[in-house]
Write a protein that holds these residues in place. Sequence first.
Motif, short mmCIF file in Angstrom:
data_model
loop_
_atom_site.label_atom_id
_atom_site.label_comp_id
_atom_site.label_asym_id
_atom_site.label_seq_id
_atom_site.Cartn_x
_atom_site.Cartn_y
_atom_site.Cartn_z
N ARG A 1 0.83 -1.20 0.00
CA ARG A 1 0.00 0.00 0.00
C ARG A 1 0.86 1.25 0.00
N SER A 2 1.95 1.22 0.75
CA SER A 2 2.86 2.36 0.80
C SER A 2 3.48 2.62 -0.57
N ALA A 3 3.90 1.54 -1.23
CA ALA A 3 4.49 1.68 -2.56
C ALA A 3 3.47 2.25 -3.55
N GLU A 4 2.25 1.75 -3.47
CA GLU A 4 1.19 2.22 -4.37
C GLU A 4 0.95 3.72 -4.18
N ARG A 5 0.94 4.17 -2.94
CA ARG A 5 0.71 5.59 -2.66
C ARG A 5 1.88 6.45 -3.13
N LEU A 6 3.10 5.99 -2.91
CA LEU A 6 4.28 6.74 -3.35
C LEU A 6 4.28 6.93 -4.86
N VAL A 7 3.95 5.87 -5.58
CA VAL A 7 3.91 5.94 -7.04
C VAL A 7 2.75 6.81 -7.51
N ALA A 8 1.57 6.62 -6.91
CA ALA A 8 0.38 7.37 -7.33
C ALA A 8 0.57 8.87 -7.13
N ASP A 9 1.24 9.26 -6.04
CA ASP A 9 1.47 10.68 -5.77
C ASP A 9 2.66 11.23 -6.53
N GLY A 10 3.36 10.35 -7.27
CA GLY A 10 4.54 10.80 -8.01
C GLY A 10 5.72 11.16 -7.14
N VAL A 11 5.73 10.62 -5.92
CA VAL A 11 6.79 10.96 -4.96
C VAL A 11 8.03 10.10 -5.19
N ASP A 12 7.81 8.80 -5.43
CA ASP A 12 8.92 7.87 -5.66
C ASP A 12 8.44 6.77 -6.59
N THR A 13 8.81 6.87 -7.83
CA THR A 13 8.40 5.86 -8.82
C THR A 13 9.46 4.76 -8.96
N ASP A 14 10.51 4.83 -8.14
CA ASP A 14 11.57 3.82 -8.20
C ASP A 14 11.39 2.69 -7.19
N VAL A 15 10.34 2.74 -6.37
CA VAL A 15 10.13 1.66 -5.41
C VAL A 15 9.57 0.42 -6.11
N GLU A 16 9.82 -0.74 -5.53
CA GLU A 16 9.37 -2.00 -6.13
C GLU A 16 9.07 -3.01 -5.04
N VAL A 17 7.91 -3.67 -5.13
CA VAL A 17 7.51 -4.68 -4.14
C VAL A 17 8.07 -6.04 -4.54
N PHE A 18 8.69 -6.72 -3.58
CA PHE A 18 9.22 -8.08 -3.79
C PHE A 18 8.31 -9.09 -3.07
N ASP A 19 8.03 -10.22 -3.73
CA ASP A 19 7.35 -11.31 -3.03
C ASP A 19 8.39 -12.16 -2.31
N ALA A 20 7.93 -13.19 -1.57
CA ALA A 20 8.83 -14.00 -0.77
C ALA A 20 9.91 -14.70 -1.60
N PRO A 21 9.58 -15.34 -2.74
CA PRO A 21 10.63 -15.99 -3.51
C PRO A 21 11.71 -15.02 -4.00
N ARG A 22 11.29 -13.81 -4.38
CA ARG A 22 12.29 -12.86 -4.86
C ARG A 22 13.20 -12.38 -3.73
N VAL A 23 12.64 -12.23 -2.53
CA VAL A 23 13.49 -11.89 -1.38
C VAL A 23 14.48 -13.01 -1.11
N ARG A 24 13.98 -14.25 -1.13
CA ARG A 24 14.86 -15.39 -0.83
C ARG A 24 15.95 -15.55 -1.88
N ALA A 25 15.74 -15.04 -3.08
CA ALA A 25 16.76 -15.11 -4.12
C ALA A 25 17.99 -14.26 -3.79
N GLU A 26 17.81 -13.28 -2.89
CA GLU A 26 18.97 -12.45 -2.53
C GLU A 26 19.24 -12.39 -1.04
N VAL A 27 18.30 -12.85 -0.20
CA VAL A 27 18.51 -12.89 1.24
C VAL A 27 18.33 -14.34 1.69
N GLN A 28 19.41 -14.95 2.16
CA GLN A 28 19.39 -16.38 2.49
C GLN A 28 18.76 -16.59 3.87
N SER A 29 17.43 -16.36 3.93
CA SER A 29 16.70 -16.51 5.17
C SER A 29 15.25 -16.87 4.84
N GLU A 30 14.65 -17.69 5.70
CA GLU A 30 13.26 -18.10 5.52
C GLU A 30 12.28 -17.21 6.29
#
Length: 429
Positions: A138-167
Amino acid sequence: MKLDAYWTDSAPAFAPAAEALPAHVDVAVVGGGFTGLSAALALARRGARVAVLEAGPRIAAEASGRNGGHVNNGLAVDYADVAAKVGRERAAAWYRAYDDAVDTVARVVRDEAIDCDFLRHGKLKLATRPGQLEALARSAERLVADGVDTDVEVFDAPRVRAEVQSERFHGGLLYKRSAQMHMGRFSHGLAAAAERRGAGIHLNACVKRLERLGGRTHRLHTARGSLTAGQVLLATGASRHGGYGTFGWLRRRIVPIGSFIVVTEPLGAERAQALLAARRTYTTVANIHHYFRLTPDHRLVFGGRARFAISSPQSDAASGEILRQGLAQTFPQLGAVRLDYCWGGLVDMTQDRLPHAGERDGLYYSMGYSGHGTQMSVHMGERMAALMSGERDANPWAGRAWPAIPGHFGPPWFLPAVGLYYRLKDKLG
């Protein structure tokens, strides 16, 4: 395990060229952290005679040199919450001030050729519960909608695990403009740059008393003698040096909260890369949260609000054991990895968790960065230098009320209760 900051222990100690205090300067800067050193550099570039008065025996020995090594953009509080209170336009301006702050650090590193391993790999804010991931989305959606930060990106669990070795993590929010650096080497380079431009840096010069002589001119009585200054900038953060009578107005508005950090032994390049493949800065979503990153020599820096207590050797050691448990829960594969460093520092927390800067009774001040200070302190040093040089619109935090914290007149006796409150909030989700 050294009870010392990795950043200062692995960087050369800065030895100032200045010896005796001058009789008079254009600007006296009280505090030799990033705000003070950045202001001194910017003021000296403008031709001002500047004296930095640091209470301790080395520069950046407080929050500037005792943090997690993050240079992150994004507010300390949720953008949508801030927008609901102060309006979209003002909230967006404050958010962008943090983007500007990271840019300021990058420019200073480049222009002054500071060797501090500055890397702009982004920050990944991690959710440990599904509800937290929904809030991040929701925070990312608001930042993008308001044109404040269009560089944010939401990661799901598999994408996080691809770079952070933690469950432990259900997903995360990537802030692509964030960075990291070696705080000890940056502070050394920043101080050297300020001195190269003509600023004087004076250690063991604790300011005991300020005497107003008229207008903005003050006589500063220090542990090394006195001097007069046409302008004074207070850049003390949560420092407990100096008389309470002199700095009482500020201290009633800042709560010094301990933040504690451990650093592992070198893990080796391969093991470190497997642990945090993208080598970003990472922080979890919680009031009592964890933050971590890798160092250039492949150590893991792991910190958090382990205890709501003031830093001391005993408190740091106790907090280190709590962080050891948090480290084991997050990265159990590290096993009984050796911890080489453990230290604590003080966060200059404000009631609204936003910086405060301006002028009062002829004194300029900038502080209250609330755990997001490495970039904002450097930026605000420059902004305050511009303000003090006559640029009226230089301060992005101007015009904000700063009421005292009720019941706060000295040491923060209420910290244990605050800790219990935040632990309960985290437990209830």
